[in-house]
Design an enzyme around this catalytic site. Structure first.
Site, PDB file in Angstrom:
ATOM      1  N   GLU A  99       0.730  -0.634  -7.259  1.00 11.36           N
ATOM      2  CA  GLU A  99      -0.722  -0.702  -7.420  1.00 11.36           C
ATOM      3  C   GLU A  99      -1.281   0.599  -7.969  1.00 11.36           C
ATOM      4  O   GLU A  99      -2.231   0.592  -8.762  1.00 11.36           O
ATOM      5  CB  GLU A  99      -1.394  -1.053  -6.088  1.00 11.36           C
ATOM      6  CG  GLU A  99      -1.118  -2.479  -5.601  1.00 11.36           C
ATOM      7  CD  GLU A  99       0.259  -2.656  -4.979  1.00 11.36           C
ATOM      8  OE1 GLU A  99       0.944  -1.640  -4.707  1.00 11.36           O
ATOM      9  OE2 GLU A  99       0.663  -3.814  -4.754  1.00 11.36           O
ATOM     10  N   HIS A 156      -3.582  -9.907   4.999  1.00  8.11           N
ATOM     11  CA  HIS A 156      -4.027 -10.833   3.955  1.00  8.11           C
ATOM     12  C   HIS A 156      -5.440 -11.295   4.272  1.00  8.11           C
ATOM     13  O   HIS A 156      -5.812 -12.423   4.000  1.00  8.11           O
ATOM     14  CB  HIS A 156      -3.075 -12.036   3.833  1.00  8.11           C
ATOM     15  CG  HIS A 156      -1.688 -11.665   3.424  1.00  8.11           C
ATOM     16  ND1 HIS A 156      -0.764 -11.203   4.306  1.00  8.11           N
ATOM     17  CD2 HIS A 156      -1.086 -11.657   2.204  1.00  8.11           C
ATOM     18  CE1 HIS A 156       0.376 -10.933   3.663  1.00  8.11           C
ATOM     19  NE2 HIS A 156       0.203 -11.195   2.389  1.00  8.11           N
TER      20      HIS A 156
HETATM   21  C1  LIG Z   1       1.697  -3.132  -1.471  1.00  4.50           C
HETATM   22  C2  LIG Z   1       1.939  -4.597  -1.660  1.00  4.50           C
HETATM   23  N1  LIG Z   1       1.676  -5.159  -2.845  1.00  4.50           N
HETATM   24  C3  LIG Z   1       1.858  -6.479  -3.036  1.00  4.50           C
HETATM   25  C4  LIG Z   1       2.313  -7.287  -2.027  1.00  4.50           C
HETATM   26  C5  LIG Z   1       2.471  -8.792  -2.231  1.00  4.50           C
HETATM   27  N2  LIG Z   1       3.901  -9.160  -2.277  1.00  4.50           N
HETATM   28  C6  LIG Z   1       4.550  -9.597  -1.169  1.00  4.50           C
HETATM   29  S1  LIG Z   1       6.156  -9.814  -1.440  1.00  4.50           S
HETATM   30  C7  LIG Z   1       6.060  -9.357  -3.055  1.00  4.50           C
HETATM   31  C8  LIG Z   1       7.298  -9.319  -3.897  1.00  4.50           C
HETATM   32  C9  LIG Z   1       8.344  -8.397  -3.347  1.00  4.50           C
HETATM   33  O1  LIG Z   1       9.521  -8.457  -4.100  1.00  4.50           O
HETATM   34  P1  LIG Z   1      10.850  -7.700  -3.673  1.00  4.50           P
HETATM   35  O2  LIG Z   1      10.489  -6.323  -3.186  1.00  4.50           O
HETATM   36  O3  LIG Z   1      11.794  -7.773  -4.788  1.00  4.50           O
HETATM   37  O4  LIG Z   1      11.391  -8.455  -2.398  1.00  4.50           O
HETATM   38  P2  LIG Z   1      11.948  -9.946  -2.280  1.00  4.50           P
HETATM   39  O5  LIG Z   1      10.773 -10.819  -1.989  1.00  4.50           O
HETATM   40  O6  LIG Z   1      12.607 -10.279  -3.558  1.00  4.50           O
HETATM   41  O7  LIG Z   1      12.883  -9.927  -1.137  1.00  4.50           O
HETATM   42  C10 LIG Z   1       4.738  -9.065  -3.368  1.00  4.50           C
HETATM   43  C11 LIG Z   1       4.257  -8.650  -4.711  1.00  4.50           C
HETATM   44  C12 LIG Z   1       2.564  -6.656  -0.796  1.00  4.50           C
HETATM   45  N3  LIG Z   1       3.018  -7.347   0.272  1.00  4.50           N
HETATM   46  N4  LIG Z   1       2.382  -5.322  -0.646  1.00  4.50           N
END
Ligand SMILES: Cc1ncc(C[n+]2csc(CCOP(=O)(O)OP(=O)(O)O)c2C)c(N)n1
Ligand SMILES: Cc1ncc(C[n+]2csc(CCOP(=O)(O)OP(=O)(O)O)c2C)c(N)n1
Ligand SMILES: [Mg+2]
Ligand SMILES: [Mg+2]
Lengths: 325, 408, 325, 408
Positions: free
Chosen positions: C60, C130
């Protein structure tokens, strides 16, 4: 009793806390060998070793992330942010993590040991980025405590309380008082209560409320007001969060008038919260609108800093206006 | 400052000059690669790992089904990544700290978190250690050294550095592992965590589950480099890339990493190459951003099947045992789910406790006002009212809940 | 006129803005091929290409840093933060950079083209992370504009204004209305003014003020109140910063009573600012204390979300109390 | 996802496996290294570069002296890093964007920022483009494509990525360079900027002045790796390390980097190895954290002297010219300083303008109240009062100031 300036009092508090409890650690940018750009951590590395007092890389989000982890582990970190203006890269770690750690885990884990120190406020020709007073951002964040001391004696007692408090504390140090404010400070360990305001002067016509470096400014304004025949009660809020509603309410019930002053911009500043609460709790007793004397709703300026600041003359005029309402 | 040689013609590098290999031991058919040696792992431990993988898989299947039935508001699966998470956990000391992202329930299973404990969190009932405050899958356990999950991504990574620094000072020979996705590794907190860990010589293991996606964003839009591993070079940090679907390789790599962390006080980065077989979460539908074919190819690489074959080859496991275990697990999940669903919500007070160590006067006033309000409109707030009215509240449930905390 | 839900209205606004001006870009986590986790950017990549609508890496602070640079260059970035709860890693870029860009450069450079969109607010069983409503943090930051729409029609008109506004705008979208709020929305381009509140219902006994998803809640409460014989004037603030003091003042001068409601925690929430200003400007006309009906001073809960939220019953009770004062 | 080979025994890497060389052309005695070739640089351009270095040095010396005399509140020197900053700037197109940290006044000098323009900012007077709002050294110039400096560190780095992305879309063949210290490179913003630049193929040059210190913190406590350069590998980004005190090498490296950026739309990282010869700022005293001996060793490597010798060897410059230029520069600085000091402050209105494109009603009210207050106490606010009272205000100064802006 020895006389200390505010920096010496803070240094002394850190020294006492580190001597007493080896779990207390001090770190941040330049706090190691150099003792911090303002020298608040002077000699602590020498005395307690590089493991307990050290420089960090230049990354505020890392400093507070690291500090949160340390606190969760059971250490007692005192993290320095070099200027309050630079606390924002760590905002997520403070607002989403520090503040919510205990609540979200149902108290399985907490970071209550954490204290975040940061020099803060204007009056040193610092312009936009060495002058900000961001307390209101943190005061809107349940789970944090926010404290601002007004002189060396308060600084030492409140900092020792902050370090030992079971909750995380953001401790803002009015940097224009660092060397300018000198007073008697006991050499020994003592604490001052967090969450309690202090009535520093009694009076009957109006309550004048502030914190930190504004207390000096208030005193000057009150001197003028008293000469003009207005009796002022003066309150140092000390804790911005949680704040001591009852002391303020009690005072306003007596005086019927309230003036609040802070350096931060007016809109969304903490004076608004106080005014909103007090108008509710003292509605029938208020003889004039609650006045706010604050910074302008602009970023902090430089050349015209004097014009921007809520100085004693602005407070004095507002006191007169309130009483004459 | 730098120890490198001079050159007199400009030469740019990109890192393509060197390769980071992938450490692998087990082939998909359950046999070892030529030249590969299985880590020391006795039957008991191997089966403990395997059972944890299976429990995790079954739990995920059942709970996702429950979510689809509307019994649960939200769920996230570990499916496809069980070897990475559980292999790593098994290589640690049980008192090492785990700071996970959210998809690592396998670690908790391995350490003995019970179905009841899972369910209480998932349903946010009065026995949830988190007191019904966080969304499903935000588990935590103090006794199992598993930090309560926090939704903001990557925040736990610098926290792990700090936690491990504290462990180093405590001198009890423990380390911290932090799990995160390749997406979360884009956050500034990741960079801060690795740098501070290197500079301050911290016993922390950074375990990246590179599962190819961050929600819909493929790794190719997440970074341009060859995975996450080469970031370690920026911090002179030990790094290894491992086949994340190969439980033996993950186990061995993590064992070695733990040695580096605990014995040398140095951080390690592990990049486990794996794949998120399921949707990102119950709110997601991957058909919008990836092909079935791609999914199928990875389903072929199922880490559980791979380990199962290895165990069967060794004679430590059989198809009958498999079937029996799966059946009993399914039954158990359903039973505990029914129990958890029926439990009352946390008491109304839980709205204001744990904000601070002690409830502040202002919060007490807010709670009192809320109680007064709910007493006026009890029907509008069935959950809140239930703990207010002793007739509705299960007798002593309040007390039981805090009893239970003792085992959290 | 076609009926749209709030997501469709937002998507439609983005589509119009991108079609009209090729300098308009939309980006953020998952906004590309997928069209965003809520689908607010559906089909935009298809229509305008990967250069103008794209996924960013998951960072972000980078998204907003990148957006600040793009805006300074003269592009018109519309950056999405996936949830308002995740805007805090970008807080420094927003508060220290976006907000101060024009001022600090003496208007040599500005990021007025920037719009930051983020789904926000509770009511979707989102728990701590959320559900947050962080508008007050931004409202204490001069240089930003902060806007929250209450329905699809408002969302489209205000978003188009935000994108074209010469100042940076933080645009919070009440996500519980995304699909739940449906209404008539003109297909063509139109704008609604930023900085102006809207009186959505006239009345004489009390002014009830809110924004975003609270407007629906207010309407329910007001229905109960009117049945109980209390005539309510209802105002949607729409812009939190700058906010339309005059419209609120005018209303309160008439009704003599004010109730403000928001989901965010009470202490330091924006209702405090409004109350402080209105008690000052309407002091002699107030017949009862200004009431605030807000979230509790705690992180956002889950199982007891209903109990936490400032719902229509709490507002109704507060209206009655205010009138009976 | 990854293209690397498998291994079957665990092997950890740290990056020590490869070396990043330092690109150097010019020796301290002014001669080229054996095998080194000077970049194409005609006499006129070479002297333009040299003069900019000298102007920068003289400006810094004089202004630091002025600060010590109390005439100026604050100052920061570029001293020791002139070759890095000016060599890089000279290799760019003059319309490429520069987003600097704060120690890069040399870039402005090279592009033609006048002494008057410097002084007006330093004294925050009515002609300061920044309207007296920021501390000294926070320069900016729209016409010179030099983004106004902002104190929060590293924030300009992802902004540079965004700016350059806009340049790419505009398609006019420009790029952005962003300067920053090795300390600032620890911020999360740095990581975000590099990653996004790589993924989105952005024509941006990340220029790190690795000058050994971040205030008192030595690079060895800032990171554990071999400098900043290896971080590029984490993003598969072109990277080169260059002797930052060697103006020819910096020039050549930046020329090549610009080609990669503009022609291939790919970002480049340049790490210039240099040394902050002066104190961090006028508020700092380095004797508390580093030795004179270390400073002396670096003073021997003075980049200006090195270039001077090269120019003299070429016959493009002489000791007489040097003396004459230095003398005239010193005089000029003092004269402009006197002019700037005497100029009135920005008008009171400047407190509320530029917060938004238009002054909001609330701000207008605040300004009006302030004016009323100052009229009551004019002596207490001499600066604010001066622009209120037409007798004190220089006639038409308001207008002049906005005229001047036209050239900003
Ligand atoms: C700071 C923040 N930004 C955005 C999100 C929303 N979000 C939740 S999971 C995710 C994707 C995460 O991907 P990854 O780190 O590759 O983990 P995976 O789900 O593949 O295990 C996002 C964008 C969040 N939880 N926290
Ligand atoms: C976000 C932020 N944190 C801290 C500071 C205070 N500060 C100003 S300069 C500086 C050191 C910067 O060092 P480096 O990036 O190496 O640049 P150099 O001064 O060596 O040119 C620090 C800590 C700041 N300006 N911004
Ligand atoms: Mg992933
Ligand atoms: Mg440096």
């Amino acid at each position: 009793m020895p006389r200390m300036n505010m920096l010496q009092a803070i240094n002394n508090a850190l020294d006492i806390a580190m001597a007493e409890d080896e779990k207390v650690l001090c770190f941040g940018e330049d706090v190691g060998v150099f003792g911090g750009v303002f020298r608040a951590t002077s000699h602590l590395q020498e005395k307690y070793g590089r493991n307990r007092c050290f420089n960090t890389p230049l990354v505020e989000q890392g400093i507070i992330g690291f500090a949160n982890g340390l606190a969760a582990q059971g250490s007692v970190p005192v993290a320095e942010i070099q200027f309050a203006d630079y606390i924002f890269p760590a905002f997520d770690q403070i607002v989403n993590e520090t503040a919510k750690f205990r609540f979200r885990s149902g108290d399985l884990f907490n970071v209550g040991g954490l204290t975040i120190r940061a020099p803060y406020g204007g009056g040193i020709s610092g312009g936009l980025y060495h002058s900000q007073s961001p307390e209101a951002y943190f005061a809107h964040t349940p789970g944090l405590k926010v404290v601002v001391p007004r002189n060396p004696y308060q600084a030492k007692g409140l900092l020792l309380s902050a370090i030992r408090d079971p909750d995380p504390v953001v401790f803002f140090e009015p940097k224009r008082l660092y060397r300018a404010s000198v007073g008697e400070v006991p050499e020994e360990d003592y604490q001052l209560p967090i969450g309690e305001a202090e009535v520093t002067k009694e009076g009957s016509d109006i309550t004048v409320l502030g914190w930190g470096a504004q207390m000096e400014v208030i005193d000057k304004a009150v001197e003028l007001a008293e000469k003009a025949g207005i009796s002022c009660e003066v309150i140092d809020l000390r804790s911005i969060l949680p704040w001591d509603e009852d002391t303020v309410v009690e005072s306003v019930l007596k005086t019927g008038r309230l003036l609040i002053t802070h350096e931060a911009p007016r809109t969304g500043g903490f004076a608004g919260e106080i005014a909103a609460t007090i108008q509710e709790r003292c509605f029938l007793y208020l003889e004039s609108p609650i006045e706010r004397v604050t910074g302008l709703d602009t970023p902090f300026p430089l050349t015209l800093e004097k014009e921007y600041l809520p100085d004693h003359l602005k407070i004095f005029e507002a006191i007169k206006a309130s009483v004459a309402f | 400052m730098t120890t490198t040689h001079d050159v007199h013609t400009p030469s740019f590098m990109t890192g393509d000059e060197f390769n980071i290999p992938t450490f692998r031991l087990l082939q998909q058919d359950g046999s070892l690669f030529e030249g590969a040696e299985a880590p020391e792992l006795d039957e008991e431990k191997a089966l403990k790992i395997y059972r944890a993988m299976l429990v995790t898989r079954v739990l995920d299947e059942r709970m996702m089904a429950a979510q689809r039935q509307g019994r649960l508001s939200f769920y996230m699966q570990c499916t496809g990544e069980e070897a990475a998470v559980i292999g790593a956990t098994a290589a640690l000391d049980d008192a090492d700290m785990i700071m996970a992202q959210y998809r690592e329930q396998g670690a908790l299973v391995y350490r003995g978190f019970s179905y009841d404990e899972f369910m209480n969190q998932l349903f946010g009932n009065e026995l949830d250690y988190g007191k019904g405050r966080q969304m499903p899958i935000h588990y935590g356990s103090r006794k199992l050294h598993y930090m309560t999950i926090s939704s903001p991504l990557a925040t736990q990574i610098p926290q792990a550095t700090g936690y491990a620094y504290g462990q180093k000072l405590a001198g009890e020979g423990h380390c911290t592992i932090t799990f995160f996705g390749e997406g979360a590794a884009s956050e500034g907190d990741f960079h801060a965590a690795l740098n501070m860990a290197s500079v301050h010589k911290v016993p922390v293991i950074f375990f990246c589950r590179n599962n190819g996606y961050a929600i819909s964003t493929p790794a190719s839009e997440q970074f341009a480099a060859d995975g996450i591993a080469p970031r370690a070079f920026g911090y002179r940090m030990h790094v290894i890339r491992v086949d994340g679907n190969d439980v033996l390789a993950v186990y061995r790599a993590t064992q070695d990493a733990r040695k580096i962390a605990v014995e040398m006080n140095q951080p390690v980065l592990i990049e486990a190459m794996t794949y998120r077989l399921a949707a990102h979460s119950s709110s997601d539908d991957p058909s919008g951003y990836r092909s079935r074919k791609e999914e199928e190819a990875w389903r072929e690489k199922d880490p559980i099947l791979r380990m199962q074959r290895w165990l069967i080859d060794l004679g430590w496991w059989s198809e009958e045992q498999e079937k029996e275990l799966q059946d009993s697990l399914r039954r158990e999940v359903l039973e505990t789910m029914k129990r958890a669903e029926k439990r009352p919500p946390p008491p109304l007070e839980s709205l204001v406790t744990d904000v601070y160590a002690d409830v502040t006067p202002a919060l007490q006033r807010q709670l009192d006002a809320l109680k007064t309000h709910i007493r006026k409109h009890p029907d509008a707030y069935p959950k809140g009212a239930s703990s207010l009215d002793p007739g509705v509240q299960a007798p002593g449930s309040d007390h039981k809940s805090s009893d239970e905390q003792g085992g959290a």
